[in-house]
Design an enzyme around this catalytic site. Structure first.
Site, short mmCIF file in Angstrom:
data_model
loop_
_atom_site.label_atom_id
_atom_site.label_comp_id
_atom_site.label_asym_id
_atom_site.label_seq_id
_atom_site.Cartn_x
_atom_site.Cartn_y
_atom_site.Cartn_z
N LYS A 80 -37.90 -10.56 34.13
CA LYS A 80 -36.80 -9.35 33.80
C LYS A 80 -37.20 -8.42 34.82
O LYS A 80 -38.25 -8.30 35.53
CB LYS A 80 -37.04 -8.69 32.29
CG LYS A 80 -36.13 -7.98 31.97
CD LYS A 80 -35.26 -8.63 30.87
CE LYS A 80 -34.24 -7.77 30.25
NZ LYS A 80 -33.51 -8.44 29.10
N VAL A 181 -23.96 1.17 19.03
CA VAL A 181 -22.79 0.49 19.20
C VAL A 181 -22.34 0.40 20.60
O VAL A 181 -21.20 0.99 20.96
CB VAL A 181 -21.56 1.02 18.23
CG1 VAL A 181 -21.39 0.20 17.02
CG2 VAL A 181 -21.75 2.50 17.95
N ASN A 183 -22.38 -2.40 24.26
CA ASN A 183 -21.65 -3.54 24.53
C ASN A 183 -21.73 -4.79 23.64
O ASN A 183 -20.61 -5.60 22.89
CB ASN A 183 -22.21 -4.17 25.70
CG ASN A 183 -21.56 -3.27 27.03
OD1 ASN A 183 -20.77 -2.62 26.98
ND2 ASN A 183 -22.52 -2.96 27.87
N TYR A 186 -20.60 -3.57 19.54
CA TYR A 186 -19.33 -3.41 19.24
C TYR A 186 -18.53 -4.63 18.99
O TYR A 186 -17.91 -4.88 17.95
CB TYR A 186 -18.38 -2.67 20.65
CG TYR A 186 -16.97 -2.38 20.07
CD1 TYR A 186 -16.84 -1.11 19.65
CD2 TYR A 186 -15.84 -3.23 20.58
CE1 TYR A 186 -15.22 -1.13 19.43
CE2 TYR A 186 -14.79 -2.96 20.00
CZ TYR A 186 -14.44 -1.87 19.74
OH TYR A 186 -13.04 -1.55 19.25
N1 LIG Z 1 -26.02 -7.53 26.76
C1 LIG Z 1 -26.56 -8.73 26.33
O1 LIG Z 1 -25.96 -9.88 26.42
C2 LIG Z 1 -27.90 -8.71 25.59
C3 LIG Z 1 -28.68 -7.52 25.10
N2 LIG Z 1 -29.71 -7.57 24.49
C4 LIG Z 1 -30.38 -6.44 24.02
O2 LIG Z 1 -29.37 -5.77 22.96
C5 LIG Z 1 -29.55 -4.24 23.08
C6 LIG Z 1 -28.24 -3.77 23.30
O3 LIG Z 1 -27.52 -4.17 24.58
P1 LIG Z 1 -26.12 -3.93 25.02
O4 LIG Z 1 -25.19 -3.55 24.24
O5 LIG Z 1 -25.91 -4.73 26.28
O6 LIG Z 1 -26.42 -2.37 25.73
P2 LIG Z 1 -25.71 -1.25 25.79
O7 LIG Z 1 -26.51 -0.07 26.76
O8 LIG Z 1 -24.37 -1.56 26.00
O9 LIG Z 1 -25.68 -0.42 24.24
C7 LIG Z 1 -26.88 0.23 23.61
C8 LIG Z 1 -26.40 1.26 22.94
O10 LIG Z 1 -27.49 1.69 22.04
C9 LIG Z 1 -27.31 3.27 22.17
N3 LIG Z 1 -28.40 3.78 22.18
C10 LIG Z 1 -29.64 3.92 22.84
N4 LIG Z 1 -30.79 4.47 22.20
C11 LIG Z 1 -30.46 4.72 20.96
C12 LIG Z 1 -30.76 5.33 19.62
N5 LIG Z 1 -32.11 6.05 20.09
N6 LIG Z 1 -30.02 5.44 18.58
C13 LIG Z 1 -28.96 5.02 18.56
N7 LIG Z 1 -28.35 4.49 19.73
C14 LIG Z 1 -29.07 4.48 20.79
C15 LIG Z 1 -26.67 3.70 23.67
O11 LIG Z 1 -26.20 4.95 23.72
C16 LIG Z 1 -25.74 2.37 23.72
O12 LIG Z 1 -24.42 2.75 23.39
C17 LIG Z 1 -30.61 -4.11 24.01
O13 LIG Z 1 -31.95 -3.85 23.51
C18 LIG Z 1 -30.54 -5.34 24.91
O14 LIG Z 1 -31.70 -5.62 25.79
C19 LIG Z 1 -30.35 -8.90 24.30
C20 LIG Z 1 -29.81 -10.05 24.71
C21 LIG Z 1 -28.74 -9.98 25.55
C1 LIG Z 2 -27.79 -12.61 29.97
C2 LIG Z 2 -29.10 -11.54 29.76
C3 LIG Z 2 -28.36 -10.84 28.77
C4 LIG Z 2 -30.35 -12.21 29.54
C5 LIG Z 2 -31.22 -11.14 29.09
O1 LIG Z 2 -31.76 -10.23 29.84
C6 LIG Z 2 -31.63 -10.95 27.51
O2 LIG Z 2 -31.31 -11.92 27.10
O3 LIG Z 2 -32.09 -9.94 27.31
#
Ligand SMILES: NC(=O)C1=CN([C@@H]2O[C@H](COP(=O)(O)OP(=O)(O)OC[C@H]3O[C@@H](n4cnc5c(N)ncnc54)[C@H](O)[C@@H]3O)[C@@H](O)[C@H]2O)C=CC1
Ligand SMILES: CC(C)CC(=O)C(=O)O
Length: 367
Positions: A80, A181, A183, A186
């Site tokens: 990572k 909420v 990526n 949502y």
């Molecule tokens: N995007 C992906 O495909 C993957 C994401 N993840 C994990 O899922 C989680 C979310 O990822 P994404 O949706 O891509 O990120 P993102 O950045 O789009 O969404 C995270 C949301 O959490 C909010 N946030 C941050 N701290 C907060 C708090 N203390 N209380 C309430 N809300 C808070 C942010 O404002 C943001 O809207 C992360 O931990 C990421 O590592 C895991 C596997 C794959």
């Molecule tokens: C494709 C990615 C979202 C992989 C990753 O970093 C994860 O699953 O946390």
């Protein structure tokens, strides 16, 4: 932090510090284990309180990727990257291109993708410098943004966990408390809303909250209130370590199932929620949809094949729960065992030498 002590403790292979003054790049690439294949894991961009916090995050997330990829049955190791900076203010083209050159320098030992704070457009910039990047624009034959697929996997895993807790995997009428909420969440909310679940949401970003309230009729609460709300399922979808000494006593949920990485602040928190009878879908198992999707690019991306694999996360969560019940262990331990056993099997099977394309004595040929 005594870094080598830490690396030794959890058996990390490599850490690369990347610095480019002109673009402001400060990145840490952590490669945990490449027994199963090249390390694949996303790039997170975040404003860390300290450099130590950034290093720790990169290391913890990289190890999580080793376990995630192993448990998902992928032939990939774990790595990572974290880029230190504010994704809303500090990004620039030169930064991602400089980072791409660092990735290229690893010559395939590490393959990157999106994570919190990075987008498909950022991956496209990295792609200007290296092929070792996934989740780039579909126009390049890539799988694009992994988040909606991660959400589908979380939805499937949540249903399997609900079946264990409530005797039915239907989420109709269930109250789900969603933290963050962004990526992934949502799209998760979309699936849950379509099935008739009631949503309680929170986010530090008001716009994100409003979007979910408007689209799904979700009830909004303040970030600190989400742990204690009356609900059936708590879905942590923001950052890590939200299952901890302060939050556990507040929890009313019978299921914890969300996309966030490293949800347990410490392993002992996994023991506590197990003793409380909460069905915990281990983070790296339930959130593997994104990596399963981008990993499919390595075979020539086929969306149907990738989605079928992601759908199977339902069965993987069932298996973890079965092992947990059979052996009387928390689900996070069951998942770790599953991953570790697979890595050990492959590590052992490599004891027979097989020439891998580079003639090992070629340097002796006289010229
Ligand atoms: N995007 C992906 O495909 C993957 C994401 N993840 C994990 O899922 C989680 C979310 O990822 P994404 O949706 O891509 O990120 P993102 O950045 O789009 O969404 C995270 C949301 O959490 C909010 N946030 C941050 N701290 C907060 C708090 N203390 N209380 C309430 N809300 C808070 C942010 O404002 C943001 O809207 C992360 O931990 C990421 O590592 C895991 C596997 C794959
Ligand atoms: C494709 C990615 C979202 C992989 C990753 O970093 C994860 O699953 O946390």
């Amino acid at each position: 932090m005594e870094i080598f002590k830490y690396l030794e403790k959890y058996d990390y292979e490599q850490v690369v510090f990347c610095q480019d003054q002109q673009s402001g790049l400060k990145a840490i690439i952590a490669i945990h284990d490449t027994t199963l294949g090249p390390a694949l894991g996303g790039t997170r961009m975040w404003t860390y309180a300290s450099e130590e916090a950034a290093i720790e995050d990169a290391l913890r997330l990289a190890k999580g990727m080793t376990y995630k990829n192993a448990a998902a049955g992928l032939n990939l190791g774990g790595g990572k990257t974290v880029i230190i900076g504010d994704p809303r203010k500090d990004k620039n083209e030169a930064m991602f291109r400089a980072f791409g050159r660092y990735v290229q320098g690893l010559n395939g030992r590490y393959i990157t993708a999106e994570d919190v704070g990075t987008t498909v457009a950022d991956m496209d910039l990295i792609h200007e410098e290296t092929d070792f990047v996934t989740g780039i624009s579909p126009a390049f034959g890539s799988s694009g943004n992994p988040s909606p697929v991660t959400a589908f996997g979380v939805y499937r895993g949540m249903k399997a966990a609900a079946k264990e807790a409530f005797g039915s995997d239907s989420l109709e009428g269930r109250v789900v408390a969603v933290q963050g909420v962004g990526n992934v969440a949502y799209t998760l909310c979309q699936y849950l809303h379509e099935e008739g679940a009631q949503l309680i949401v929170t986010d530090i970003n008001k716009e994100a909250v409003n979007r979910a309230v408007e689209a799904f009729g979700a009830l909004a609460v303040d970030p600190d209130e989400i742990y204690g709300v009356e609900c059936d399922i708590y879905a942590p979808c923001a950052l890590g370590a939200t299952i901890n000494d302060e939050t556990i006593p507040q929890l009313k949920a019978k299921v914890i199932a969300g996309s966030a990485n490293n949800q347990l602040k410490d392993t002992r928190h996994g023991d506590i929620i197990h003793e409380m009878g909460i069905v915990y879908a281990p983070d790296y198992v339930i959130n593997a949809g994104g990596v399963i999707n981008v990993a499919d690019e390595l075979y020539g991306y086929n969306q149907e094949r990738a989605m079928k694999k992601v759908e199977q996360l339902y069965t993987t969560i069932e298996t973890v729960i079965e092992i947990s019940k059979r052996d009387g262990i928390p689900t996070y331990v069951a998942a770790d065992r599953m991953a570790e056993e697979r890595i050990a099997r492959i590590r052992n099977s490599r004891s027979q030498f097989l020439q891998n394309g580079h003639h090992i004595l070629s340097h002796r040929i006289s010229r």
